[in-house]
Every structure is written in structure tokens, then in C-alpha cells.
Design a protein around this motif. Structure first.
Motif, short mmCIF file in Angstrom:
data_model
loop_
_atom_site.label_atom_id
_atom_site.label_comp_id
_atom_site.label_asym_id
_atom_site.label_seq_id
_atom_site.Cartn_x
_atom_site.Cartn_y
_atom_site.Cartn_z
N ILE A 76 -46.32 2.49 -5.88
CA ILE A 76 -47.38 1.80 -5.16
C ILE A 76 -47.05 0.32 -5.09
CG2 ILE A 76 -49.82 1.14 -5.25
CD1 ILE A 76 -50.39 3.89 -6.46
N GLY A 77 -47.13 -0.25 -3.91
CA GLY A 77 -46.85 -1.67 -3.74
C GLY A 77 -47.88 -2.54 -4.44
N ASN A 78 -47.69 -3.84 -4.36
CA ASN A 78 -48.57 -4.74 -5.09
C ASN A 78 -49.79 -5.17 -4.29
OD1 ASN A 78 -47.53 -6.55 -3.26
ND2 ASN A 78 -46.31 -7.70 -4.75
N PHE A 79 -50.06 -4.50 -3.19
CA PHE A 79 -51.24 -4.83 -2.39
C PHE A 79 -52.39 -3.92 -2.77
CE2 PHE A 79 -53.92 -4.11 1.38
CZ PHE A 79 -54.36 -5.41 1.60
N ARG A 80 -53.44 -4.50 -3.29
CA ARG A 80 -54.71 -3.81 -3.65
C ARG A 80 -54.42 -2.54 -4.45
NH1 ARG A 80 -55.29 -8.22 -1.84
NH2 ARG A 80 -56.80 -8.86 -0.24
N GLN A 81 -53.68 -2.71 -5.53
CA GLN A 81 -53.24 -1.55 -6.31
C GLN A 81 -54.39 -0.69 -6.82
OE1 GLN A 81 -50.55 -2.90 -9.41
NE2 GLN A 81 -48.82 -2.14 -8.24
N TYR A 133 -59.18 12.68 3.60
CA TYR A 133 -58.46 12.00 4.67
C TYR A 133 -58.83 10.53 4.78
CZ TYR A 133 -57.24 16.79 5.73
OH TYR A 133 -56.80 18.08 5.64
N SER A 134 -60.02 10.16 4.33
CA SER A 134 -60.35 8.73 4.25
C SER A 134 -59.44 8.06 3.23
CB SER A 134 -61.82 8.54 3.87
OG SER A 134 -62.68 9.03 4.87
N HIS A 135 -59.22 8.74 2.11
CA HIS A 135 -58.33 8.19 1.09
C HIS A 135 -56.87 8.18 1.57
CE1 HIS A 135 -61.25 7.56 -2.07
NE2 HIS A 135 -61.82 8.70 -1.73
N VAL A 136 -56.48 9.18 2.35
CA VAL A 136 -55.16 9.17 2.98
C VAL A 136 -55.02 7.93 3.86
CG1 VAL A 136 -53.77 10.28 4.77
CG2 VAL A 136 -54.72 11.65 2.92
N GLY A 137 -56.04 7.65 4.65
CA GLY A 137 -56.02 6.47 5.52
C GLY A 137 -55.86 5.19 4.74
N LEU A 138 -56.57 5.07 3.62
CA LEU A 138 -56.46 3.87 2.79
C LEU A 138 -55.06 3.71 2.23
CD1 LEU A 138 -59.00 2.50 0.24
CD2 LEU A 138 -56.62 2.76 -0.43
N VAL A 139 -54.49 4.80 1.70
CA VAL A 139 -53.15 4.74 1.12
C VAL A 139 -52.13 4.31 2.18
CG1 VAL A 139 -51.27 6.15 0.17
CG2 VAL A 139 -53.60 6.40 -0.71
N TYR A 158 -50.03 0.76 2.35
CA TYR A 158 -48.56 0.80 2.33
C TYR A 158 -48.00 -0.07 3.46
CZ TYR A 158 -43.83 2.64 2.88
OH TYR A 158 -42.47 2.76 3.00
N ARG A 159 -48.57 0.05 4.64
CA ARG A 159 -48.07 -0.72 5.78
C ARG A 159 -48.21 -2.22 5.52
NH1 ARG A 159 -45.67 1.43 10.52
NH2 ARG A 159 -47.35 2.95 10.60
N ILE A 160 -49.37 -2.63 5.01
CA ILE A 160 -49.59 -4.05 4.73
C ILE A 160 -48.63 -4.53 3.64
CG2 ILE A 160 -51.24 -5.73 3.82
CD1 ILE A 160 -53.46 -4.05 5.15
N ALA A 161 -48.47 -3.73 2.59
CA ALA A 161 -47.57 -4.11 1.50
C ALA A 161 -46.15 -4.33 2.01
CB ALA A 161 -47.59 -3.05 0.40
N LYS A 162 -45.71 -3.45 2.91
CA LYS A 162 -44.38 -3.60 3.48
C LYS A 162 -44.25 -4.93 4.24
CE LYS A 162 -41.63 -0.06 2.66
NZ LYS A 162 -40.28 -0.27 2.07
N LYS A 163 -45.28 -5.24 5.00
CA LYS A 163 -45.24 -6.47 5.79
C LYS A 163 -45.27 -7.71 4.89
CE LYS A 163 -45.37 -4.60 9.94
NZ LYS A 163 -44.27 -4.75 10.91
N LEU A 164 -46.01 -7.63 3.79
CA LEU A 164 -46.11 -8.77 2.89
C LEU A 164 -44.86 -8.96 2.04
CD1 LEU A 164 -49.77 -8.42 1.61
CD2 LEU A 164 -48.91 -10.09 3.25
N ASP A 165 -44.34 -7.86 1.53
CA ASP A 165 -43.19 -7.94 0.63
C ASP A 165 -41.90 -8.22 1.36
OD1 ASP A 165 -44.36 -5.33 -1.63
OD2 ASP A 165 -44.95 -7.42 -1.39
N LEU A 166 -41.80 -7.72 2.60
CA LEU A 166 -40.59 -7.90 3.38
C LEU A 166 -40.97 -8.50 4.74
CD1 LEU A 166 -38.96 -4.42 2.65
CD2 LEU A 166 -38.30 -6.60 1.65
#
Length: 605
Positions: free
Chosen positions: A214-219, A572-578, A582-590
Motif C-alpha cells: 500500500i502506498g503512502n497516500f491515506r494508508q 465495491y465501494s471499498h474497491v473504488g477507494l483502494v 493507488y492512482r493518486i499515490a502513483k501520481k504523488l510518488d512518481l
């Protein structure tokens, strides 16, 4: 109207699920399977739903504090009265044993005094057949058996049985244990075993969380969602159900009360993406096996949903129950299994793709894989021009939906990649031709006046499902068309609170009254995709405010009050959150991270 939330915590071990109220009452628990009758179901009927609670004596006033043991699915409820306080720890045991996971139909409750002289009253009255079958009790030396179901329910406890059977108040001056079982009873020492199971279960969940990537965004939010998603998988078959419950209304009085304890094919891609995004292989592998084992004659349709062991017939019935807060009807089964939803073939093909491109998977049987791919492509070809019910399962509306064509497009490209691995140029050519045809149909959904893709060919209605054109890479996220499409959807479907309606046009039951959480997370995902990352973070944090006190998400939210509605918790709401995190973490970390063009090779600019 005041804000309504589901004041309950979820426990589970991938064999059963339970919902525990902040008053310690078990509001929902189905045995022996996720989709079996409840044995405790006061969520839908206070009188017929039985009871299992450890409440203060004499109906004394109390305050409650409910929380999870950190990074686990072990739930604690602390009750405080004028006389004293106590804690109830609830768990569904799960841990490794003899090279397998031990996940019995066993519900363990540990009751500890915390201060003062608390007096409590235990009630345990399970029922059968959705409240229509009363169970008989048989007292033994230190357990009570409840008879009348296919297998025995047994309560083993160190509380004097008289207090339990008579629901009599007693002083809680030492730790008490209650172990409720279905089928195989507990025959080991009570106190020692309960404590061991608690320690082992805590260790299992914390180890599972440590093994996630899990990335470091809203762990914290992602961890809670991952834990909730995990226990919605029925491990015996690998199926993942949409939600724990049935018949919690999408809006009060709406009659949109559905049974969600089944496995929807349309969500395969999103579920597998979520597990992949947190680096979990085991759950993906089991879900693949579930899909591969679905009973489907050659060249026949896939259904939109199946039972957790692959049952095809899920005949809808209405039960004589009061309903959640009086909302009727109460339904079991789901007639959506009869619907035509043609996106399922693409969903299956996209789901199969990791079997060939992910080195963690051993190569499956070429014969089986070729047949699956061939059959799915043939069905895409046969249904390319067929109207369907769409992913929102319209009961009396059939159209040529943009979302269906998107999965024809994505599935065909996935099939082409599999065909290359199999050395089948003929199959690859067929897949590429179908992908081009699907793309042409998607373009028929484009409305120049709205600068957006509509819900279906010939329709002017906008639909949140078309956000997926960006997320899945059909549209180049850097393109002007992607930005204009997203802006049009915002204007039409987004509320000032950042929530998203599925659509705003009338359907079989009128105009939707509540927003759909997974659509809101799709929107966040798309914002990050197109480079509006700061906005994505703001909107994500708004959505995180629509959880209950434990971080659990429902299906729907009333934008005006922030109330939770629909079945709960909604996997599926929790799937959406995960996936959005993940997408935001990717954008922030890289910062220079460039998303691939989804399952397809070339995005539309």
C-alpha cells in the motif's frame, strides 16, 4: 432529515460475515454461507430476527465506543454505564494451521470488566429460515445446543447457563467467554482456546496487512478498505460478493431493496485491479479459479451474476419481514441473473489476461484457455449489435450501451494479447477486428453538442460509467476530448459535495435519489488520470467523510444529508477507494509516472 449511518462493525473470516451494533447486538449473521438464511437478522426484523447481545442490565442507559484492534478485523465494543464499564471483543477466528487457513464457523466473544461493577444481560436466540423457523434449546453441562437446522448451533460459555437461558442479569466481575458454533462444536478448553484464537487471529490480520503493498497516500483508509474487501471473499470457492446484506434500501421508501450476497461478473476487472494494486496474489488466484469454474455450456451466455458456488438460478423472492426501518420489500435472490449484460465477456477476457502477462501465475492449461478466449470472443461478435440492460441492470430498458462497447474493446485487446502468447494468429486477428468494431460503436456514442460520450447509441443521457473511458485508457488522459468529457460529466452528475449520481434520467423505479459511491471514486481516479491530482486529493478526502464510525462504506449516499444507504458494507465501494488511492499515490510518488493506455494499446486523443 438527520444524518443516517450504519452504526455497526463488520467481522468475518472468509467463511462467514457478521454485523455487530454499537450496543453489542449481532444485527446480521448468516450461516453456514454468506448467502444462507440469517441466524441473527434483527437488521431486517426486530421480532423475527432473533437476538444475540450482551447489554447492560435492566436496560440501563449507556454510552458506547466501538473500534477495531489496529490493522485487524477484530472488533471491540466498550459499554459504559453509571455502575461500571466492560468491553466485548468479537472475532471470527482465522489463522494458518496445518498448512491451511483455519476459518471455522465459530463466533468468539470475550467479555471483560473494565471498571466499577457492571451488570450485564446475555441473550442468545438464533432463528432459522429467515425467522420462519424457531429453534429448540437443549441444555448440557456447560453449553446450550440450538436444534432445528441442518447442523447444530452450540453456545459454549463459562457464564452460568441459567443466566443465559433465562436472560437474567448478573455481575460481570471476571472475563467471560462465549463461543458460538455451527456444525463442529468447540471441544477444547474454553478459556485457553478463546484466548489463543484471539491472539492468533490478531497476528494473522496484522501479518496480512504487512504483506500488502500500500502506498503512502491515506494508508489508514486503504488498510480498512482492504481488510473489509478481503473478508467479502468466500474463500472456499473464491467468489467475492457485492455486499454483506440484502434489502437495505438505496433510499428510504424507494423499494430499491436488493440482495447483494452474490458475485457480479461486471465487477471482475475492478476487484482484480484492487487486489493487484495492494500486491495480493492469493485472492486474485482464488477469484480466477471461481471464474474458471462457473457452470456455462459451450457457446452459451455468461450471466451477470452467480451464486458463491456458481449457482446459476437465483430466483428472487419476497419475505414477510418488517424490513430495515420499515422499508419493504425484503428480497432474497436476485432476478438480475436473467438479464442480458453483454459487457461480461470483456470482463472475463480482461480478467484472464494476468494469467499470461503476470509471472506469478503458472501457465494454465492451453486447451482450457483457448476455449475460454474463443468462446468469449464469439459471444462478443454475436452480441456486438444487441441492446442490453447495461451495468445498472435496467429491468425494462434495453440499449446499446457505451460501457458494454468499452468492455468489448478492452476484452478484445486482452484476447489478442493472449492469442499471441498461445501462438494463434487467427484468434489474434479476430480479436483485433472486434476491437476496431467496438471502438467504432463507442464513437457512435459521442455527442458533439455535449462534447461527451453518452450512455448509449442514440441517447443524450450522460452516465457515470463512461468515466471508465478515461480510467481504462480508451481516451488519452492528456487529450482535450478526455478533459471535455470529464467536465461534461461533472456538470451533469456531480453534486456540490463531490458525490456522483449514476445517471439522472428516469429508470424502472423513477429518478435515482441517492449518489453511488463507486462512481464518486471513479471520478477521483479519473481526476488523477487527467493530471488534476490536487483536485483528486480534495475529492478523495471528501468521500472518506462518508464512512461510518469505523471507516466502512455503504453503497449509496444522500448528498444533502450525507446519510449512508444501500447494502452495507459495500465491497465495491471499498474497491473504488483502494483503486483511487493507488492512482493518486502513483501520481504523488512518481511525478513523471505515465499511465499505460489501459487494456487497449492506443488511446483516443
Amino acid at each position: 432529515m438527520s444524518k443516517h449511518t450504519y452504526d455497526m462493525g463488520l467481522i468475518g473470516n472468509c467463511a462467514f460475515l457478521g454485523l455487530i451494533g454499537t450496543d453489542t447486538a449481532v444485527r446480521w449473521l448468516c450461516w453456514p454461507r454468506f448467502d444462507s438464511s440469517f441466524v441473527f437478522g434483527s437488521l431486517l426484523d426486530d421480532e423475527k430476527g432473533g437476538e444475540y447481545s450482551i447489554r447492560p442490565a435492566d436496560g440501563a442507559a449507556f454510552t458506547s465506543h466501538q473500534y477495531y484492534e489496529e490493522n485487524t478485523n477484530v472488533l471491540c465494543t466498550e459499554i459504559t454505564t453509571e455502575e461500571g464499564s466492560y468491553r466485548v471483543t468479537d472475532l471470527a477466528p482465522r489463522f494458518a494451521q496445518y498448512e491451511r487457513y483455519y476459518k471455522p464457523l465459530m463466533f468468539v466473544r470475550v467479555v471483560e470488566p473494565l471498571g466499577g461493577t457492571p451488570r450485564v444481560r446475555v441473550a442468545c436466540r438464533p432463528v432459522g429460515d429467515y425467522g420462519r423457523l424457531p429453534l429448540t434449546r437443549r441444555r448440557s453441562s456447560n453449553h446450550v445446543a440450538y436444534l432445528g437446522l441442518e447442523e447444530e448451533i452450540r453456545l459454549t460459555t463459562n457464564i452460568p447457563l441459567t443466566y443465559v437461558l433465562d436472560e437474567q442479569d448478573f455481575l460481570l466481575n471476571e472475563t467471560k467467554y462465549l463461543v458460538l458454533t455451527y456444525g463442529a462444536p468447540l471441544e477444547a478448553p474454553l478459556e485457553k482456546t478463546a484466548e489463543q484464537f484471539l491472539r492468533s487471529t490478531l497476528a494473522y490480520w496484522r501479518g496480512w496487512v504487512k504483506s500488502t503493498s500500500i502506498g503512502n497516500f491515506r494508508q489508514e483508509q486503504v488498510i480498512r478498505s482492504a481488510l473489509a474487501l478481503k473478508i467479502h471473499q468466500y474463500e472456499d470457492t473464491g467468489a467475492i460478493i457485492a455486499a454483506t446484506t440484502t434489502s437495505l434500501p438505496e433510499a428510504p421508501g424507494s423499494t430499491r431493496n436488493w440482495d447483494y450476497r452474490y458475485c457480479w461478473m461486471r465487477d471482475t476487472y475492478y476487484i482484480l485491479t484492487a487486489f493487484n494494486n495492494i500486491g495480493h496474489f492469493e485472492e486474485m488466484d482464488r477469484y480466477f479459479q471461481y471464474i474458471a469454474n462457473l457452470p456455462r455450456p459451450k457457446q452459451a451466455r455468461y450471466q451477470p451474476l452467480y451464486g458463491i458456488s456458481g449457482e446459476a438460478k437465483l430466483v428472487e423472492q419476497e419475505l414477510d419481514l418488517a424490513g430495515y426501518l420499515g422499508n419493504k420489500p425484503v428480497r432474497i435472490g436476485n432476478d438480475a441473473y436473467t438479464h442480458i449484460q453483454n459487457d461480461v465477456y470483456g470482463q472475463v477476457l480482461v480478467a484472464l489476461l494476468p494469467l499470461y502477462v503476470d509471472a506469478r501465475f503458472q501457465d494454465p492449461s492451453r486447451r482450457d484457455a483457448e476455449q475460454l478466449v474463443t468462446d468469449a470472443l464469439d459471444m462478443i461478435a454475436k452480441t456486438m449489435d444487441e441492446p442490453d440492460a447495461g451495468l445498472w441492470e435496467f429491468r425494462h430498458i434495453a440499449q446499446k450501451h457505451c460501457y458494454t462497447y468499452l468492455f468489448h474493446w478492452a476484452g478484445s485487446h486482452a484476447a489478442a494479447r493472449v492469442a499471441r502468447r498461445l501462438g494463434r494468429p487467427d484468434l489474434e486477428a479476430q480479436a483485433e477486428q472486434l476491437r476496431e468494431t467496438a471502438a467504432a460503436h463507442i464513437e457512435e456514442c459521442f455527442s458533439p453538442g455535449q462534447e461527451a460520450y453518452t450512455s448509449a447509441i442514440g441517447s443524450e443521457n450522460l452516465d457515470a460509467s463512461t468515466i471508465q473511458l478515461i480510467i481504462m485508457g480508451y481516451l488519452d488522459p492528456t487529450s482535450d476530448r478526455a478533459h471535455r468529457h470529464l467536465e461534461a460529466l461533472e456538470k451533469e452528475l456531480k453534486t456540490p459535495e463531490g458525490l456522483f449520481y449514476r445517471y439522472r434520467h428516469e429508470d424502472d423505479f423513477g429518478t435515482p435519489e441517492t449518489t453511488f459511491l463507486i462512481c464518486s471514486f471513479w471520478y477521483v481516479d479519473a481526476l488523477a488520470c487527467v493530471g488534476r491530482v490536487d483536485e483528486a486529493i480534495v475529492e478523495f478526502d471528501k468521500l472518506a467523510g462518508y464512512t461510518n464510525h469505523l471507516g466502512l462504506l455503504s453503497e449509496d449516499v444522500d448528498a444533502k444529508t450525507g446519510s449512508q444507504w444501500g447494502n452495507f458494507p459495500q465491497a465495491y465501494s471499498h474497491v473504488g477507494l483502494v483503486n483511487a488511492a493507488y492512482r493518486i499515490a502513483k501520481k504523488l510518488d512518481l511525478p513523471n509516472f505515465v499511465e499505460p493506455a489501459g487494456p487497449g494499446r492506443k488511446a483516443v486523443s
